[in-house]
Motif scaffolding. Structure first.
Motif, PDB file in Angstrom:
ATOM      1  N   LEU A   1     -24.288 110.969  51.842  1.00 42.51           N
ATOM      2  CA  LEU A   1     -25.251 110.890  52.264  1.00 42.51           C
ATOM      3  C   LEU A   1     -25.851 110.757  53.969  1.00 42.51           C
ATOM      4  O   LEU A   1     -26.875 110.078  54.645  1.00 42.51           O
ATOM      5  CB  LEU A   1     -25.778 108.886  51.753  1.00 42.51           C
TER       6      LEU A   1
ATOM      7  N   PHE B   1     -30.221 111.034  59.461  1.00 38.30           N
ATOM      8  CA  PHE B   1     -31.965 111.600  60.429  1.00 38.30           C
ATOM      9  C   PHE B   1     -33.103 111.155  59.712  1.00 38.30           C
ATOM     10  O   PHE B   1     -34.020 111.111  60.233  1.00 38.30           O
ATOM     11  CB  PHE B   1     -31.764 112.816  59.950  1.00 38.30           C
ATOM     12  N   LEU B   2     -32.997 110.481  58.452  1.00 39.60           N
ATOM     13  CA  LEU B   2     -33.765 109.297  58.157  1.00 39.60           C
ATOM     14  C   LEU B   2     -34.148 108.123  58.831  1.00 39.60           C
ATOM     15  O   LEU B   2     -35.664 107.967  59.354  1.00 39.60           O
ATOM     16  CB  LEU B   2     -33.947 109.372  57.071  1.00 39.60           C
TER      17      LEU B   2
ATOM     18  N   HIS C   1     -24.951 111.885  56.879  1.00 40.93           N
ATOM     19  CA  HIS C   1     -25.874 112.150  57.060  1.00 40.93           C
ATOM     20  C   HIS C   1     -27.213 112.511  57.437  1.00 40.93           C
ATOM     21  O   HIS C   1     -27.674 112.207  58.333  1.00 40.93           O
ATOM     22  CB  HIS C   1     -25.785 114.301  57.032  1.00 40.93           C
ATOM     23  N   TRP C   2     -28.000 112.900  56.268  1.00 40.79           N
ATOM     24  CA  TRP C   2     -29.360 112.555  55.884  1.00 40.79           C
ATOM     25  C   TRP C   2     -29.743 110.746  55.574  1.00 40.79           C
ATOM     26  O   TRP C   2     -30.870 111.134  56.547  1.00 40.79           O
ATOM     27  CB  TRP C   2     -29.360 113.256  53.754  1.00 40.79           C
TER      28      TRP C   2
END
Length: 193
Positions: free
Chosen positions: A156, A162-163, A158-159
């Motif tokens: 989670l 970027f969120l 990384h994602w």
């Protein structure tokens, strides 16, 4: 003796400059905001360079501080959150539907600013590798890896980062929209105070 005569005409008490008021954010809130904005910009620049260019000398230079800077941002968001809670009743109000949306957006930003580095710190601890930001031994090294602590960060971090970047871009866009479209310069509350 009146308050004005003891402070001098036109001068605010020192606490009014440092603390938030219903009209503007104080110096401490503004310092937290802009310092963290600059650090996040550096942090995301390194991540975007790595995604775009891969492992190069430039990405190593910009991204080389990623772990230490992430821990710094984690500490700053906790301090900033405590300061914000202490000033909550004095802060500029958010009114109407847009105000409620702004409150919700800020809550998501704060949550992600805690969760994203929190996952990275959890992953770091689970990896068994030592972590010594600024030479401070926060996490000693060990021989074993704890997979269940590493997995959430691998999945989670990384994602969600970027969120967070996308929501921060929306935050900036809304401040500019307020100024350009609605002519209610909410940005001044965080710039001039």
């Amino acid at each position: 003796m009146s308050r004005i005569s003891t402070m001098g005409a036109g001068r605010e008490p020192a606490s009014a400059v440092w603390r938030d008021t219903p009209e503007r954010y104080g110096r401490v809130s503004r310092a937290f905001h802009w310092l963290m904005a600059a650090l996040f910009a550096w942090q995301f620049a390194g991540a975007l360079l790595y995604v775009g260019l891969g492992d190069t000398a430039v990405t190593r230079f910009v991204g080389g501080s990623h772990f230490t800077l992430g821990a710094t941002l984690f500490a700053l968001v906790l301090l900033r959150g405590a300061w914000g809670l202490a000033n909550l009743s004095r802060r500029p109000p958010h009114r109407g539907r847009l105000g409620r949306a702004a409150v919700a957006g800020h809550a998501v930003i704060y949550a992600l600013m805690i969760v994203v580095p929190g996952l990275a710190l959890l992953r770091q601890y689970g990896s068994g590798k030592p972590f010594t930001p600024y030479g401070l031994p926060l996490m000693p090294g060990r021989d074993s890896k704890i997979d269940w602590l590493v997995a959430p960060g691998d999945l989670l971090h990384h994602w969600l980062a970027f969120l967070l970047l996308a929501i921060l871009a929306g935050h900036v866009a809304m401040a500019l929209l307020h100024r350009a479209l609605w002519k209610d310069d909410v940005l001044a509350r965080m710039t001039r105070g």
